[in-house]
Design a protein around this motif. Structure first.
Motif, short mmCIF file in Angstrom:
data_model
loop_
_atom_site.label_atom_id
_atom_site.label_comp_id
_atom_site.label_asym_id
_atom_site.label_seq_id
_atom_site.Cartn_x
_atom_site.Cartn_y
_atom_site.Cartn_z
N MET A 22 -79.73 53.50 45.06
CA MET A 22 -79.73 54.86 44.53
C MET A 22 -79.30 54.89 43.07
O MET A 22 -79.87 55.62 42.25
N LYS A 23 -78.30 54.10 42.71
CA LYS A 23 -77.87 54.05 41.31
C LYS A 23 -78.95 53.45 40.43
O LYS A 23 -79.17 53.90 39.30
N GLU A 24 -79.63 52.43 40.92
CA GLU A 24 -80.72 51.81 40.17
C GLU A 24 -81.86 52.80 39.98
O GLU A 24 -82.44 52.91 38.89
N PHE A 25 -82.20 53.54 41.02
CA PHE A 25 -83.23 54.57 40.94
C PHE A 25 -82.82 55.64 39.92
O PHE A 25 -83.65 56.08 39.11
N ALA A 26 -81.57 56.04 39.94
CA ALA A 26 -81.09 57.04 38.98
C ALA A 26 -81.27 56.56 37.54
O ALA A 26 -81.71 57.33 36.68
N LYS A 27 -80.98 55.30 37.29
CA LYS A 27 -81.15 54.74 35.93
C LYS A 27 -82.60 54.79 35.49
O LYS A 27 -82.89 55.06 34.33
N GLU A 28 -83.50 54.52 36.41
CA GLU A 28 -84.93 54.48 36.09
C GLU A 28 -85.57 55.86 35.97
O GLU A 28 -86.39 56.09 35.10
N ALA A 29 -85.22 56.74 36.88
CA ALA A 29 -86.00 57.96 37.07
C ALA A 29 -85.36 59.24 36.53
O ALA A 29 -86.02 60.27 36.47
N TYR A 30 -84.08 59.20 36.17
CA TYR A 30 -83.37 60.39 35.73
C TYR A 30 -82.63 60.13 34.43
O TYR A 30 -82.27 59.00 34.13
N LYS A 31 -82.38 61.19 33.70
CA LYS A 31 -81.58 61.06 32.48
C LYS A 31 -80.10 60.87 32.80
O LYS A 31 -79.39 60.20 32.07
N LYS A 32 -79.66 61.50 33.91
CA LYS A 32 -78.23 61.46 34.25
C LYS A 32 -78.05 61.26 35.75
O LYS A 32 -78.93 61.58 36.54
N CYS A 33 -76.87 60.78 36.10
CA CYS A 33 -76.51 60.61 37.50
C CYS A 33 -75.08 61.09 37.70
O CYS A 33 -74.17 60.69 36.96
N ALA A 34 -74.88 61.95 38.68
CA ALA A 34 -73.54 62.39 39.07
C ALA A 34 -73.25 61.74 40.42
O ALA A 34 -73.88 62.07 41.42
N TYR A 35 -72.32 60.80 40.40
CA TYR A 35 -72.02 60.01 41.61
C TYR A 35 -70.65 60.39 42.16
O TYR A 35 -69.65 60.38 41.44
N ILE A 36 -70.64 60.72 43.45
CA ILE A 36 -69.40 61.03 44.16
C ILE A 36 -69.35 60.15 45.40
O ILE A 36 -70.32 60.06 46.14
N ASN A 37 -68.21 59.51 45.63
CA ASN A 37 -68.00 58.75 46.86
C ASN A 37 -66.91 59.49 47.65
O ASN A 37 -65.75 59.50 47.25
N PHE A 38 -67.30 60.10 48.75
CA PHE A 38 -66.37 60.89 49.54
C PHE A 38 -65.35 60.03 50.28
O PHE A 38 -64.32 60.54 50.72
N GLU A 39 -65.62 58.76 50.40
CA GLU A 39 -64.68 57.88 51.09
C GLU A 39 -63.42 57.64 50.25
O GLU A 39 -62.34 57.51 50.79
N ASP A 40 -63.58 57.63 48.92
CA ASP A 40 -62.41 57.35 48.08
C ASP A 40 -62.01 58.52 47.18
O ASP A 40 -61.28 58.34 46.22
#
Length: 114
Positions: A35-53
């Motif tokens: 998903m992070k790799e896809f975000a780098k390729e396909a979007y200008k920005k990525c907002a990443y949240i990990n609910f586990e931590d």
């Protein structure tokens, strides 16, 4: 294999009627990396949240499903201004009570964010 998975994500992105995407699979197989790799390729920005931590955001959906409040909270936490060219990754969303349920409200009230 990885390229094929990313190509499938592009198909999802290009679908005008797309819904929030849930990526399922065994632990430690590369879902987050994908998903992070896809975000780098396909979007200008990525907002990443990990609910586990992230204990504070783990309770994000308990009070209500106000999408503007939810997006504002994600923006504040990540420092990323969210717009239609931002991929929002809600990793380990099953750790957030009512998190999966909240996804349908993104579809109903903010389809441009899907």
């Amino acid at each position: 294999m990885k390229r094929k998975a990313i190509e499938e994500l592009y198909k999802w992105k290009d679908n005008a009627n797309r819904k929030p995407l849930i990526v399922q699979g065994a632990r430690q197989v590369g879902k987050t990396w994908l998903m992070k790799e896809f975000a780098k390729e396909a979007y200008k920005k990525c907002a990443y949240i990990n609910f586990e931590d992230n204990d504070m955001l783990r309770h994000l959906f308990e009070h209500d499903f106000d999408i503007q409040r939810i997006i504002s909270s994600i923006q504040w936490t990540t420092g990323v201004t969210i717009d239609t060219d931002t991929l929002i990754i809600l990793d380990e969303i099953q750790e957030a009570p009512r998190g999966i349920t909240a996804l349908k409200y993104f579809q109903e009230k903010a389809p441009e964010m899907n």
